[in-house]
Write a protein that holds these residues in place. Structure first.
Motif, PDB file in Angstrom:
ATOM      1  N   ALA A 150       0.832  -1.203   0.000  1.00 10.96           N
ATOM      2  CA  ALA A 150       0.000   0.000   0.000  1.00 10.96           C
ATOM      3  C   ALA A 150       0.866   1.252   0.000  1.00 10.96           C
ATOM      4  O   ALA A 150       0.579   2.230  -0.719  1.00 10.96           O
ATOM      5  CB  ALA A 150      -0.920  -0.004   1.223  1.00 10.96           C
ATOM      6  N   ALA A 151       1.932   1.245   0.788  1.00 10.37           N
ATOM      7  CA  ALA A 151       2.839   2.399   0.829  1.00 10.37           C
ATOM      8  C   ALA A 151       3.467   2.647  -0.539  1.00 10.37           C
ATOM      9  O   ALA A 151       3.582   3.797  -0.978  1.00 10.37           O
ATOM     10  CB  ALA A 151       3.920   2.175   1.881  1.00 10.37           C
ATOM     11  N   ARG A 152       3.830   1.576  -1.222  1.00  9.15           N
ATOM     12  CA  ARG A 152       4.419   1.736  -2.560  1.00  9.15           C
ATOM     13  C   ARG A 152       3.415   2.360  -3.527  1.00  9.15           C
ATOM     14  O   ARG A 152       3.774   3.244  -4.326  1.00  9.15           O
ATOM     15  CB  ARG A 152       4.880   0.376  -3.099  1.00  9.15           C
ATOM     16  N   LEU A 153       2.172   1.888  -3.483  1.00 13.76           N
ATOM     17  CA  LEU A 153       1.143   2.452  -4.361  1.00 13.76           C
ATOM     18  C   LEU A 153       0.959   3.946  -4.096  1.00 13.76           C
ATOM     19  O   LEU A 153       0.864   4.757  -5.028  1.00 13.76           O
ATOM     20  CB  LEU A 153      -0.190   1.731  -4.144  1.00 13.76           C
ATOM     21  N   ILE A 154       0.916   4.308  -2.827  1.00 11.01           N
ATOM     22  CA  ILE A 154       0.706   5.709  -2.460  1.00 11.01           C
ATOM     23  C   ILE A 154       1.898   6.569  -2.870  1.00 11.01           C
ATOM     24  O   ILE A 154       1.735   7.667  -3.413  1.00 11.01           O
ATOM     25  CB  ILE A 154       0.439   5.811  -0.946  1.00 11.01           C
ATOM     26  N   LEU A 155       3.093   6.069  -2.633  1.00  9.92           N
ATOM     27  CA  LEU A 155       4.299   6.834  -2.973  1.00  9.92           C
ATOM     28  C   LEU A 155       4.452   7.013  -4.478  1.00  9.92           C
ATOM     29  O   LEU A 155       5.001   8.022  -4.937  1.00  9.92           O
ATOM     30  CB  LEU A 155       5.535   6.147  -2.387  1.00  9.92           C
ATOM     31  N   GLY A 229     -12.735   4.072 -10.510  1.00 12.59           N
ATOM     32  CA  GLY A 229     -12.330   2.870 -11.252  1.00 12.59           C
ATOM     33  C   GLY A 229     -12.493   3.054 -12.748  1.00 12.59           C
ATOM     34  O   GLY A 229     -11.648   2.626 -13.535  1.00 12.59           O
ATOM     35  N   ALA A 230     -13.581   3.696 -13.151  1.00 10.01           N
ATOM     36  CA  ALA A 230     -13.815   3.955 -14.581  1.00 10.01           C
ATOM     37  C   ALA A 230     -12.759   4.881 -15.166  1.00 10.01           C
ATOM     38  O   ALA A 230     -12.467   4.827 -16.355  1.00 10.01           O
ATOM     39  CB  ALA A 230     -15.210   4.553 -14.781  1.00 10.01           C
ATOM     40  N   ASN A 231     -12.172   5.734 -14.310  1.00 17.18           N
ATOM     41  CA  ASN A 231     -11.117   6.650 -14.762  1.00 17.18           C
ATOM     42  C   ASN A 231      -9.724   6.052 -14.642  1.00 17.18           C
ATOM     43  O   ASN A 231      -8.725   6.741 -14.879  1.00 17.18           O
ATOM     44  CB  ASN A 231     -11.175   7.950 -13.952  1.00 17.18           C
ATOM     45  N   GLY A 232      -9.642   4.774 -14.256  1.00 19.52           N
ATOM     46  CA  GLY A 232      -8.351   4.096 -14.180  1.00 19.52           C
ATOM     47  C   GLY A 232      -7.606   4.308 -12.870  1.00 19.52           C
ATOM     48  O   GLY A 232      -6.431   3.944 -12.763  1.00 19.52           O
ATOM     49  N   VAL A 233      -8.283   4.877 -11.871  1.00 19.31           N
ATOM     50  CA  VAL A 233      -7.633   5.118 -10.580  1.00 19.31           C
ATOM     51  C   VAL A 233      -7.490   3.787  -9.836  1.00 19.31           C
ATOM     52  O   VAL A 233      -8.441   3.016  -9.728  1.00 19.31           O
ATOM     53  CB  VAL A 233      -8.452   6.103  -9.721  1.00 19.31           C
ATOM     54  N   ARG A 234      -6.296   3.514  -9.312  1.00 22.74           N
ATOM     55  CA  ARG A 234      -6.074   2.312  -8.512  1.00 22.74           C
ATOM     56  C   ARG A 234      -6.631   2.532  -7.108  1.00 22.74           C
ATOM     57  O   ARG A 234      -6.589   3.642  -6.594  1.00 22.74           O
ATOM     58  CB  ARG A 234      -4.590   1.977  -8.452  1.00 22.74           C
ATOM     59  N   SER A 235      -7.126   1.466  -6.484  1.00 24.97           N
ATOM     60  CA  SER A 235      -7.801   1.637  -5.199  1.00 24.97           C
ATOM     61  C   SER A 235      -7.222   0.749  -4.110  1.00 24.97           C
ATOM     62  O   SER A 235      -6.827  -0.391  -4.355  1.00 24.97           O
ATOM     63  CB  SER A 235      -9.295   1.353  -5.349  1.00 24.97           C
ATOM     64  N   ILE A 236      -7.174   1.316  -2.908  1.00 29.85           N
ATOM     65  CA  ILE A 236      -6.841   0.597  -1.681  1.00 29.85           C
ATOM     66  C   ILE A 236      -8.083   0.654  -0.810  1.00 29.85           C
ATOM     67  O   ILE A 236      -8.569   1.736  -0.483  1.00 29.85           O
ATOM     68  CB  ILE A 236      -5.654   1.246  -0.955  1.00 29.85           C
ATOM     69  N   VAL A 237      -8.616  -0.495  -0.448  1.00 33.41           N
ATOM     70  CA  VAL A 237      -9.878  -0.558   0.280  1.00 33.41           C
ATOM     71  C   VAL A 237      -9.647  -1.102   1.685  1.00 33.41           C
ATOM     72  O   VAL A 237      -8.967  -2.116   1.867  1.00 33.41           O
ATOM     73  CB  VAL A 237     -10.893  -1.444  -0.470  1.00 33.41           C
ATOM     74  N   VAL A 238     -10.223  -0.421   2.673  1.00 31.53           N
ATOM     75  CA  VAL A 238     -10.212  -0.890   4.060  1.00 31.53           C
ATOM     76  C   VAL A 238     -11.659  -1.150   4.448  1.00 31.53           C
ATOM     77  O   VAL A 238     -12.478  -0.225   4.496  1.00 31.53           O
ATOM     78  CB  VAL A 238      -9.580   0.154   5.003  1.00 31.53           C
ATOM     79  N   THR A 239     -11.985  -2.414   4.702  1.00 28.14           N
ATOM     80  CA  THR A 239     -13.370  -2.788   4.953  1.00 28.14           C
ATOM     81  C   THR A 239     -13.422  -3.910   5.978  1.00 28.14           C
ATOM     82  O   THR A 239     -12.385  -4.263   6.574  1.00 28.14           O
ATOM     83  CB  THR A 239     -14.061  -3.172   3.625  1.00 28.14           C
ATOM     84  N   LEU A 246     -17.199  -2.973  -1.681  1.00 22.97           N
ATOM     85  CA  LEU A 246     -16.068  -2.116  -2.005  1.00 22.97           C
ATOM     86  C   LEU A 246     -14.897  -2.914  -2.571  1.00 22.97           C
ATOM     87  O   LEU A 246     -13.973  -2.333  -3.142  1.00 22.97           O
ATOM     88  CB  LEU A 246     -15.586  -1.362  -0.756  1.00 22.97           C
ATOM     89  N   VAL A 247     -14.918  -4.228  -2.422  1.00 27.29           N
ATOM     90  CA  VAL A 247     -13.759  -5.060  -2.770  1.00 27.29           C
ATOM     91  C   VAL A 247     -13.549  -5.251  -4.269  1.00 27.29           C
ATOM     92  O   VAL A 247     -12.412  -5.146  -4.751  1.00 27.29           O
ATOM     93  CB  VAL A 247     -13.864  -6.427  -2.057  1.00 27.29           C
ATOM     94  N   PRO A 248     -14.589  -5.552  -5.068  1.00 28.85           N
ATOM     95  CA  PRO A 248     -14.344  -5.826  -6.493  1.00 28.85           C
ATOM     96  C   PRO A 248     -13.588  -4.690  -7.185  1.00 28.85           C
ATOM     97  O   PRO A 248     -13.955  -3.524  -7.074  1.00 28.85           O
ATOM     98  CB  PRO A 248     -15.758  -5.979  -7.066  1.00 28.85           C
ATOM     99  N   GLY A 249     -12.506  -5.058  -7.867  1.00 29.22           N
ATOM    100  CA  GLY A 249     -11.715  -4.077  -8.600  1.00 29.22           C
ATOM    101  C   GLY A 249     -10.601  -3.438  -7.801  1.00 29.22           C
ATOM    102  O   GLY A 249      -9.761  -2.728  -8.374  1.00 29.22           O
ATOM    103  N   ALA A 250     -10.541  -3.677  -6.494  1.00 30.22           N
ATOM    104  CA  ALA A 250      -9.500  -3.044  -5.671  1.00 30.22           C
ATOM    105  C   ALA A 250      -8.138  -3.677  -5.935  1.00 30.22           C
ATOM    106  O   ALA A 250      -8.035  -4.896  -6.094  1.00 30.22           O
ATOM    107  CB  ALA A 250      -9.852  -3.164  -4.198  1.00 30.22           C
ATOM    108  N   GLN A 251      -7.106  -2.840  -5.968  1.00 29.98           N
ATOM    109  CA  GLN A 251      -5.742  -3.362  -6.108  1.00 29.98           C
ATOM    110  C   GLN A 251      -5.268  -3.988  -4.801  1.00 29.98           C
ATOM    111  O   GLN A 251      -4.553  -4.985  -4.806  1.00 29.98           O
ATOM    112  CB  GLN A 251      -4.770  -2.234  -6.507  1.00 29.98           C
ATOM    113  N   LEU A 252      -5.657  -3.398  -3.686  1.00 30.86           N
ATOM    114  CA  LEU A 252      -5.299  -3.921  -2.365  1.00 30.86           C
ATOM    115  C   LEU A 252      -6.515  -3.830  -1.463  1.00 30.86           C
ATOM    116  O   LEU A 252      -7.224  -2.821  -1.464  1.00 30.86           O
ATOM    117  CB  LEU A 252      -4.159  -3.110  -1.747  1.00 30.86           C
ATOM    118  N   THR A 253      -6.748  -4.876  -0.682  1.00 33.41           N
ATOM    119  CA  THR A 253      -7.861  -4.880   0.265  1.00 33.41           C
ATOM    120  C   THR A 253      -7.374  -5.274   1.647  1.00 33.41           C
ATOM    121  O   THR A 253      -6.666  -6.265   1.800  1.00 33.41           O
ATOM    122  CB  THR A 253      -8.959  -5.858  -0.187  1.00 33.41           C
ATOM    123  N   PHE A 254      -7.755  -4.496   2.638  1.00 32.05           N
ATOM    124  CA  PHE A 254      -7.518  -4.836   4.037  1.00 32.05           C
ATOM    125  C   PHE A 254      -8.865  -5.107   4.688  1.00 32.05           C
ATOM    126  O   PHE A 254      -9.773  -4.268   4.612  1.00 32.05           O
ATOM    127  CB  PHE A 254      -6.844  -3.681   4.780  1.00 32.05           C
TER     128      PHE A 254
END
Length: 310
Positions: A150-155, A229-239, A246-254
């Motif tokens: 997640a840190a790598r994605l954000i950085l 997601g439609a705009n190509g934004v990568r997602s990190i989901v905390v659920t 919220l999970v489908p399509g997420a790059q990372l899920t916690f």
């Protein structure tokens, strides 16, 4: 697992590599979460039970697990095969291997405190029990690796959008406020006065969205992930579960534990996770992040934002 044509199933290819037991379980969980919306009602019941009761799946008989999930044993077999396994036993092996290295157990400390405390009012200690248990479930080897990812994605992102409404707005606000001290391009999405879509429209494939959501899931959060997601934004989901919308399509899920005797879901684990992710960003990010923190503190003190004590 099928050995005759491993390339027919991407999951089989991944699981035949030398992966840690927790990583192998994570792969299975991701596959289940991605497939969940398209499953039949019976397979959904089975998948939901598997996702939320890995310990039981590891050590219960197939008949006992099926009864607990309110499905037939053959449904669990069908689910295992849907995930690319030749048999339910091979599917269960992944869970048995992973649970051997379980989460850090902190709940015993709260139990010890309960034994030491002599009170007729257990509510305070019940909250403590839940808090220790929730935090203990967060600090696993699997989550440690995921926090670094997640840190790598954000950085690597140009901008970071942070989304959370109603009960998880505090999580989104905390992430954005603390994170922005080191990384100015973190933006809290408020969606005020119908402006949700306008706020999100400026994010694209160069950016990341961090979204928080527990049951009952907010329609605005689901919509925000659909738009980004439609705009190509990568997602990190905390659920709270891999069955979350919220999970489908997420790059990372916690998935974080949020049990509490209180009437609202606990956000303690989510806040702790935020602190871990942002700490990882500063630890592994460029030196400029440290400079940004120092500059922020200097500006705040110059403006008299803090009260000094002797």
């Amino acid at each position: 697992m099928s050995a005759s044509s491993p390339h027919d199933n991407p999951l089989e290819v991944v699981l035949t590599k030398e992966l840690s037991s927790s990583t192998r379980l994570d792969v299975v969980n991701r596959q289940l979460a991605e497939a969940y919306p398209e499953l039949s009602p019976q397979l959904k019941l089975a998948a939901g039970y598997v996702l939320e009761h890995p310990m039981d799946i590891a050590f219960q008989s197939i008949r006992k697990s099926a009864a607990a999930a309110a499905v037939t044993p053959s449904t669990l077999v069908r689910l295992a095969k849907r995930m690319g396994f030749d048999s339910y036993e091979l599917f269960r092996d992944v869970f048995q291997s992973a649970v051997q290295a379980g989460p850090i157990e902190l709940s015993g400390r709260a139990t010890h405190l309960r034994n030491l405390a002599h009170t007729e009012d257990p509510i305070f200690l019940d909250v403590g029990d839940a808090a220790f248990d929730n935090i203990g479930k967060l600090f696993t080897a699997d989550n440690q690796a995921r926090v670094r990812d997640a840190a790598r994605l954000i950085l690597d992102a140009r901008k970071v959008a942070v989304v959370g409404f109603r009960d998880t707005f505090a999580c989104a606000y905390h992430f954005a406020y603390v994170g922005r001290i080191a990384m100015p391009d973190i933006h809290l999405i408020r969606g005020l006065e119908g402006g949700l879509l306008t706020e999100l429209d400026r994010f694209d494939e160069h950016d990341v969205v961090v979204a928080f959501g527990f049951e009952p899931y907010c329609a605005e959060t689901v919509k925000a992930l659909e738009v980004t997601g439609a705009n190509g934004v990568r997602s990190i989901v905390v659920t709270d579960t891999l069955r979350s919308p919220l999970v489908p399509g997420a790059q990372l899920t916690f998935t974080v534990a949020n049990a509490t005797p209180h009437f609202f879901p606990s956000i303690l684990s989510a806040i702790t996770l935020i602190e871990a992710i942002l700490a990882e960003c500063v630890a592994f990010g460029p030196n400029q992040l440290v400079d940004n923190v120092a500059d922020f503190e200097t500006r705040m003190r110059r403006m008299g934002a803090y009260v000094e004590i002797d």
